[in-house]
Design a protein around this motif. Sequence first.
Motif, PDB file in Angstrom:
ATOM      1  N   GLY A 190      28.167   6.269  27.254  1.00 30.85           N
ATOM      2  CA  GLY A 190      28.882   5.164  26.946  1.00 30.85           C
ATOM      3  C   GLY A 190      28.867   4.561  25.555  1.00 30.85           C
ATOM      4  N   GLU A 191      29.741   3.936  25.141  1.00 29.90           N
ATOM      5  CA  GLU A 191      29.923   3.371  23.645  1.00 29.90           C
ATOM      6  C   GLU A 191      28.738   2.462  23.401  1.00 29.90           C
ATOM      7  N   ASN A 192      28.119   1.839  24.195  1.00 34.10           N
ATOM      8  CA  ASN A 192      27.217   0.735  23.969  1.00 34.10           C
ATOM      9  C   ASN A 192      25.780   1.238  24.412  1.00 34.10           C
ATOM     10  N   VAL A 193      25.708   2.601  24.796  1.00 38.16           N
ATOM     11  CA  VAL A 193      24.270   3.155  25.287  1.00 38.16           C
ATOM     12  C   VAL A 193      23.331   2.978  24.193  1.00 38.16           C
ATOM     13  N   TYR A 235      18.344  15.617  27.290  1.00 37.65           N
ATOM     14  CA  TYR A 235      19.781  15.521  27.182  1.00 37.65           C
ATOM     15  C   TYR A 235      20.337  14.986  25.906  1.00 37.65           C
ATOM     16  N   GLN A 244      23.378  12.451  24.163  1.00 36.32           N
ATOM     17  CA  GLN A 244      24.608  11.961  24.450  1.00 36.32           C
ATOM     18  C   GLN A 244      25.174  11.174  23.334  1.00 36.32           C
ATOM     19  N   GLY A 303      30.508   7.622  23.705  1.00 36.55           N
ATOM     20  CA  GLY A 303      31.924   7.739  24.458  1.00 36.55           C
ATOM     21  C   GLY A 303      31.868   9.229  25.109  1.00 36.55           C
ATOM     22  N   LYS A 304      30.767   9.925  25.211  1.00 35.63           N
ATOM     23  CA  LYS A 304      30.708  11.199  26.116  1.00 35.63           C
ATOM     24  C   LYS A 304      29.562  11.007  27.082  1.00 35.63           C
ATOM     25  N   GLY A 305      29.579  11.901  28.087  1.00 36.33           N
ATOM     26  CA  GLY A 305      28.494  12.067  28.934  1.00 36.33           C
ATOM     27  C   GLY A 305      27.405  12.760  28.551  1.00 36.33           C
ATOM     28  N   PRO A 306      26.207  12.586  29.020  1.00 38.63           N
ATOM     29  CA  PRO A 306      24.982  13.442  28.694  1.00 38.63           C
ATOM     30  C   PRO A 306      25.191  14.915  28.691  1.00 38.63           C
TER      31      PRO A 306
END
Lengths: 113, 115
Positions: B1-4, B36, B38, B41-44
């Motif tokens: 996600g953007e805020n990860v 992983y 990440q 904006g993308k998935g792991p």
Amino acid sequence: DAGITQSPRHKVTETGTPVTLRCHQTENHRYMYWYRQDPGHGLRLIHYSYGVKDTDKGEVSDGYSVSRSKTEDFLLTLESATSSQTSVYFCAISPHGQRNGYTFGSGTRLTVV
Amino acid sequence: GENVGLHLPTLSVQEGDNSIINCAYSNSASDYFIWYKQESGKGPQFIIDIRSNMDKRQGQRVTVLLNKTVKHLSLQIAATQPGDSAVYFCAENIMEGGSNYKLTFGKGTLLTVNP
């Protein structure tokens, strides 16, 4: 990833409304998972499925339900959305279950206002 | 996600340097570990994995080291490139109840590569 699609990509909903997120796979994998990702918490497992109509709870399952009527689709439902369920939701698939790495979808950003 | 990337440990390196990202895992019974990546904006995305019967495993520009004595996992990225900028997190596979395996994810490290 081409083999796994999440929809919608973004959604804004009001508190108290039901919401369903969809995960669709074309890999024919047996295992499917729903995670949520929040700042400071990493990925947390909500529910998972080990086959059609076979599902189980993860560590943060309260307020969520799932259904898997076909191998390719795994639905996550928020029966009555709350602001604490604002998050990014990821679906993952695996051919062999939790002993192997997963393939993740691109995520659904859900905002509950 | 953007805020990860918020609230995460950060590592900032110069392009071309080697990067080392560390992870402490919790359960001495864990027998399988995964790194992983990440991007925003993308998935792991799976990078590399290692089983507990190994100490080291190499991939393309990446190496994972496992120290079971101190329950520590590290990811080494050689000749770091701007495209390596992302959040990296480890996952450990823990067996519960005799036959049920659970994959638990760490919170991640934000890697920033400066050109």
